[in-house]
Design a protein around this motif. Structure first.
Motif, PDB file in Angstrom:
ATOM      1  N   PRO A   1       0.838  -1.212   0.000  1.00 11.15           N
ATOM      2  CA  PRO A   1       0.000   0.000   0.000  1.00 11.15           C
ATOM      3  C   PRO A   1       0.861   1.246   0.000  1.00 11.15           C
ATOM      4  O   PRO A   1       1.974   1.241   0.543  1.00 11.15           O
ATOM      5  CB  PRO A   1      -0.799  -0.129   1.298  1.00 11.15           C
ATOM      6  CG  PRO A   1       0.025  -1.008   2.168  1.00 11.15           C
ATOM      7  CD  PRO A   1       0.722  -1.970   1.246  1.00 11.15           C
ATOM      8  N   PRO A   2       0.397   2.327  -0.597  1.00 12.13           N
ATOM      9  CA  PRO A   2       1.185   3.578  -0.580  1.00 12.13           C
ATOM     10  C   PRO A   2       1.262   4.140   0.832  1.00 12.13           C
ATOM     11  O   PRO A   2       0.368   3.912   1.661  1.00 12.13           O
ATOM     12  CB  PRO A   2       0.376   4.501  -1.507  1.00 12.13           C
ATOM     13  CG  PRO A   2      -1.014   3.963  -1.473  1.00 12.13           C
ATOM     14  CD  PRO A   2      -0.884   2.477  -1.318  1.00 12.13           C
ATOM     15  N   ALA A   3       2.324   4.870   1.087  1.00 15.99           N
ATOM     16  CA  ALA A   3       2.527   5.446   2.426  1.00 15.99           C
ATOM     17  C   ALA A   3       1.407   6.411   2.802  1.00 15.99           C
ATOM     18  O   ALA A   3       1.108   6.586   3.986  1.00 15.99           O
ATOM     19  CB  ALA A   3       3.878   6.162   2.476  1.00 15.99           C
ATOM     20  N   SER A   4       0.762   7.021   1.814  1.00  9.95           N
ATOM     21  CA  SER A   4      -0.272   8.019   2.093  1.00  9.95           C
ATOM     22  C   SER A   4      -1.446   7.445   2.883  1.00  9.95           C
ATOM     23  O   SER A   4      -2.098   8.175   3.649  1.00  9.95           O
ATOM     24  CB  SER A   4      -0.771   8.643   0.787  1.00  9.95           C
ATOM     25  OG  SER A   4      -1.185   7.649  -0.128  1.00  9.95           O
TER      26      SER A   4
ATOM     27  N   VAL B   1      -5.295  -2.669  -4.265  1.00 15.97           N
ATOM     28  CA  VAL B   1      -5.971  -3.098  -5.498  1.00 15.97           C
ATOM     29  C   VAL B   1      -5.828  -2.038  -6.584  1.00 15.97           C
ATOM     30  O   VAL B   1      -5.481  -2.335  -7.732  1.00 15.97           O
ATOM     31  CB  VAL B   1      -7.453  -3.390  -5.211  1.00 15.97           C
ATOM     32  CG1 VAL B   1      -8.239  -3.541  -6.500  1.00 15.97           C
ATOM     33  CG2 VAL B   1      -7.588  -4.652  -4.365  1.00 15.97           C
ATOM     34  N   ALA B   2      -6.106  -0.776  -6.243  1.00 20.28           N
ATOM     35  CA  ALA B   2      -6.022   0.295  -7.238  1.00 20.28           C
ATOM     36  C   ALA B   2      -4.594   0.515  -7.709  1.00 20.28           C
ATOM     37  O   ALA B   2      -4.361   0.904  -8.859  1.00 20.28           O
ATOM     38  CB  ALA B   2      -6.580   1.593  -6.656  1.00 20.28           C
TER      39      ALA B   2
ATOM     40  N   VAL C   1      -2.668  15.135   3.416  1.00 22.72           N
ATOM     41  CA  VAL C   1      -1.867  14.089   2.770  1.00 22.72           C
ATOM     42  C   VAL C   1      -2.548  13.621   1.490  1.00 22.72           C
ATOM     43  O   VAL C   1      -1.900  13.422   0.455  1.00 22.72           O
ATOM     44  CB  VAL C   1      -1.656  12.905   3.738  1.00 22.72           C
ATOM     45  CG1 VAL C   1      -1.070  11.708   3.009  1.00 22.72           C
ATOM     46  CG2 VAL C   1      -0.729  13.314   4.873  1.00 22.72           C
ATOM     47  N   SER C   2      -3.860  13.456   1.531  1.00 26.28           N
ATOM     48  CA  SER C   2      -4.595  12.997   0.352  1.00 26.28           C
ATOM     49  C   SER C   2      -4.535  14.019  -0.774  1.00 26.28           C
ATOM     50  O   SER C   2      -4.317  13.661  -1.943  1.00 26.28           O
ATOM     51  CB  SER C   2      -6.057  12.705   0.727  1.00 26.28           C
ATOM     52  OG  SER C   2      -6.138  11.745   1.760  1.00 26.28           O
ATOM     53  N   VAL C   3      -4.722  15.280  -0.454  1.00 26.80           N
ATOM     54  CA  VAL C   3      -4.694  16.331  -1.486  1.00 26.80           C
ATOM     55  C   VAL C   3      -3.323  16.401  -2.137  1.00 26.80           C
ATOM     56  O   VAL C   3      -3.210  16.483  -3.373  1.00 26.80           O
ATOM     57  CB  VAL C   3      -5.079  17.692  -0.864  1.00 26.80           C
ATOM     58  CG1 VAL C   3      -4.793  18.829  -1.842  1.00 26.80           C
ATOM     59  CG2 VAL C   3      -6.554  17.697  -0.467  1.00 26.80           C
ATOM     60  N   VAL C   4      -2.273  16.356  -1.332  1.00 29.09           N
ATOM     61  CA  VAL C   4      -0.913  16.424  -1.881  1.00 29.09           C
ATOM     62  C   VAL C   4      -0.645  15.223  -2.786  1.00 29.09           C
ATOM     63  O   VAL C   4      -0.081  15.359  -3.882  1.00 29.09           O
ATOM     64  CB  VAL C   4       0.123  16.489  -0.741  1.00 29.09           C
ATOM     65  CG1 VAL C   4       1.532  16.308  -1.284  1.00 29.09           C
ATOM     66  CG2 VAL C   4       0.013  17.827  -0.015  1.00 29.09           C
ATOM     67  N   ALA C   5      -1.046  14.021  -2.348  1.00 32.25           N
ATOM     68  CA  ALA C   5      -0.815  12.818  -3.149  1.00 32.25           C
ATOM     69  C   ALA C   5      -1.521  12.899  -4.488  1.00 32.25           C
ATOM     70  O   ALA C   5      -0.960  12.545  -5.530  1.00 32.25           O
ATOM     71  CB  ALA C   5      -1.279  11.579  -2.368  1.00 32.25           C
ATOM     72  N   VAL C   6      -2.754  13.378  -4.488  1.00 30.59           N
ATOM     73  CA  VAL C   6      -3.526  13.470  -5.737  1.00 30.59           C
ATOM     74  C   VAL C   6      -2.924  14.513  -6.681  1.00 30.59           C
ATOM     75  O   VAL C   6      -2.749  14.263  -7.879  1.00 30.59           O
ATOM     76  CB  VAL C   6      -4.998  13.806  -5.431  1.00 30.59           C
ATOM     77  CG1 VAL C   6      -5.738  14.201  -6.707  1.00 30.59           C
ATOM     78  CG2 VAL C   6      -5.690  12.611  -4.781  1.00 30.59           C
TER      79      VAL C   6
ATOM     80  N   VAL D   1      -8.573   6.087  -4.484  1.00 27.56           N
ATOM     81  CA  VAL D   1      -7.933   7.319  -4.960  1.00 27.56           C
ATOM     82  C   VAL D   1      -6.447   7.325  -4.638  1.00 27.56           C
ATOM     83  O   VAL D   1      -5.609   7.627  -5.504  1.00 27.56           O
ATOM     84  CB  VAL D   1      -8.634   8.548  -4.341  1.00 27.56           C
ATOM     85  CG1 VAL D   1      -7.818   9.821  -4.593  1.00 27.56           C
ATOM     86  CG2 VAL D   1     -10.034   8.714  -4.912  1.00 27.56           C
ATOM     87  N   LEU D   2      -6.090   6.977  -3.406  1.00 32.25           N
ATOM     88  CA  LEU D   2      -4.677   7.005  -3.025  1.00 32.25           C
ATOM     89  C   LEU D   2      -3.885   5.917  -3.749  1.00 32.25           C
ATOM     90  O   LEU D   2      -2.718   6.122  -4.101  1.00 32.25           O
ATOM     91  CB  LEU D   2      -4.552   6.832  -1.510  1.00 32.25           C
ATOM     92  CG  LEU D   2      -5.131   7.986  -0.668  1.00 32.25           C
ATOM     93  CD1 LEU D   2      -4.995   7.696   0.814  1.00 32.25           C
ATOM     94  CD2 LEU D   2      -4.467   9.310  -1.020  1.00 32.25           C
ATOM     95  N   GLY D   3      -4.507   4.754  -3.983  1.00 32.14           N
ATOM     96  CA  GLY D   3      -3.829   3.708  -4.740  1.00 32.14           C
ATOM     97  C   GLY D   3      -3.594   4.109  -6.186  1.00 32.14           C
ATOM     98  O   GLY D   3      -2.516   3.882  -6.741  1.00 32.14           O
TER      99      GLY D   3
END
Length: 496
Positions: free
Chosen positions: A112-115, A159-160, A394-399, A458-460
């Motif tokens: 899984p991503p660190a985010s 999965v994503a 964290v989610s906004v930055v990753a996207v 989304v994060l994946g």
């Protein structure tokens, strides 16, 4: 002569069982089984064992397993007899987590991503706030719901991150599952009426939920998933499913008469236009055409369009709702926050503490603060607010980073498709966040799982941006036989 695998070392997957990982999973599962028997009794434990077996047999891929709670949406909120409030969705989520963990232990999923681990901060804040709660048992139940949601978020991210094909498969199943929830209730809701100039509407669509606003939020997720499937589609059948899901989700959103969900949907459309400008022309054409047709129908008092028009007009004023205590609810939430500013009153306790003689809500109690930030502030204090900001940031930055990376590959059709899909899903979460500013629908365990799952997708997808895609036809990314793998990469596992 053997042709070397052109992909980097990190994308070659070892499919052998890892005995240590399997042993750890078996130990964790056994401990969890004992804990469940001690806490909820044998009914939930046996149901969980059966669900794990059924899900393991029926789902050959983790992408299908992730969609199991969604596919069971019509019965997800049914309580299990003798289970002290545990519902079908809890058993299914545990079953899915077990199946996905097994797939991961076999090396069939990327890390899984660190985010996604930012969610740990939020769950820890819940648990810490529970310690000093006025009702620790209720706080623990809320914390367990979000802990399961976080684990589902991690699984969905894996999965994503695996491939765009697997993400598309989840979106396809999500859309089909949503249709089973949104369609049956629409004919009755279309015949509803209104009072006080549309401020109060009767016969609102509910679906499987007890509150129309919950149904409106679920419809918003249906629209976002269907839209993402449409832009992600490579086959005509997925485009058709996406269009049907969009139409059904829009009708359900309208007939929920949930103004907060409508505002969230409008925010989603605006964010799609910002994050994926190539869709603006098509969206504008659909909105203008649909708005014109709805206006004509409302002008001729065609049900339910006349009621929809009256309800929509209340957003700009009109007759006030005599049952709306929102301003007082907000004031009460702030009062409760100031009483315990650091850790709050305790998760899930707003209804209890807002019903005391000192409360401002003298007419009747409410189960939440009608605003997620204020509700979290009242129940979890500064710790909860900061945790929410961490997850959001964290989610906004990753996207944004992922969209920028994919934007550099604009000449690649696959990259454009992935970027557009990610933009739509991110815009959906943005719309959900806007709705959360003026309402709270996450007292519902099923919607908690839905939101965490979408965040994981989304994060994946964001983490996969800029990396070579895995084999969309299956979990194996390398050659079939070990002797066909170059020595330099033989036995290398996916580090994520």
């Amino acid at each position: 002569m053997t042709t070397p695998d052109p992909r980097p070392v990190s994308m070659v997957v070892d499919h052998r069982f890892h005995p240590g990982g399997i042993a750890v999973l078996a130990g964790v599962f056994a401990a969890a089984l004992v804990a469940v028997i001690g806490w909820q009794g044998p009914v939930v434990a046996l149901a969980g064992l059966g669900a794990v077996g059924v899900v393991a047999v029926l789902t050959r891929r983790a992408s299908v397993a992730i969609a199991v709670p969604l596919l069971a949406a019509p019965v997800a909120l049914r309580e299990l007899p003798g289970a002290q409030g545990a519902q079908v969705v809890h058993v299914l989520v545990v079953a899915v987590l077990a199946v996905v963990a097994l797939q991961a232990a076999r090396g069939r999923l990327p890390a899984p991503p660190a985010s996604v681990y930012a969610g740990i901060v939020f769950v820890l804040a819940l648990l810490v706030a529970t310690v000093g709660s006025v009702d620790p048992f209720r706080g623990l139940k809320v914390s367990v719901n979000h802990l399961l949601g976080l684990l589902l978020c991690v699984a969905a991210a894996m999965v994503a991150r695996h491939s765009h094909a697997w993400l598309r498969e989840v979106l396809r199943l999500w859309t089909l599952a949503s249709l089973a929830v949104v369609l049956p209730n629409l004919p009755q809701a279309a015949a509803g009426g209104s009072r006080f100039g549309g401020s109060i509407v009767t016969e609102r669509a509910l679906g499987v939920f007890s509150q129309p606003n919950d149904f409106g939020e679920f419809s918003l997720f249906c629209i976002g998933a269907a839209f993402a499937l449409f832009v992600a589609a490579e086959r005509r059948v997925d485009r058709i499913i996406g269009v049907v899901g969009l139409l059904a989700g829009t009708a359900a959103l309208a007939l929920s008469f949930s103004r907060g969900s409508w505002i969230g949907a409008a925010a989603m459309v605006v964010l799609v236009g910002i994050l994926a400008p190539r869709l603006v022309r098509g969206i504008a054409a659909v909105v203008v055409t649909g708005g014109a047709l709805a206006s004509v129908a409302a002008a001729f008092s065609v049900p339910p369009f006349a009621t929809l028009a009256a309800r929509l007009a209340t957003l700009a004023g009109g007759v006030p709702n005599p049952e709306d205590d929102r301003a007082i609810i907000y004031a009460e939430a702030i009062r409760l926050w100031l009483l315990h500013p650091v850790l709050g009153q305790g998760p899930g306790t707003f209804a209890d503490v807002a019903g005391t003689p000192e409360a401002l809500l003298v007419r009747r109690p409410y189960i939440h603060a009608h605003s997620i930030p204020l509700d979290i502030a009242a129940e979890m204090g500064f710790a909860g607010v900061i945790a929410l900001l961490v997850v959001t940031g964290v989610s906004v930055v990753a996207v944004l980073r992922a969209l920028r990376r994919l934007g550099r590959r604009a000449s690649d059709p696959a990259a454009r498709r992935e970027r557009t899909t990610l933009a739509v899903l991110a815009a959906l979460l943005g719309g959900v966040a806007v709705h959360g500013l003026i309402d709270v629908v996450y007292t519902n365990p099923f919607l908690i799982m839905v939101a965490w799952t979408m965040l994981g997708l989304v994060l994946g997808a964001a983490a996969r941006a800029g990396t070579p895609p895995a084999d969309p036809d299956g979990p194996r990314a390398g050659p079939e036989r070990a002797d066909q793998v170059p020595a330099a990469v033989r036995g290398v596992t996916v580090p994520g």
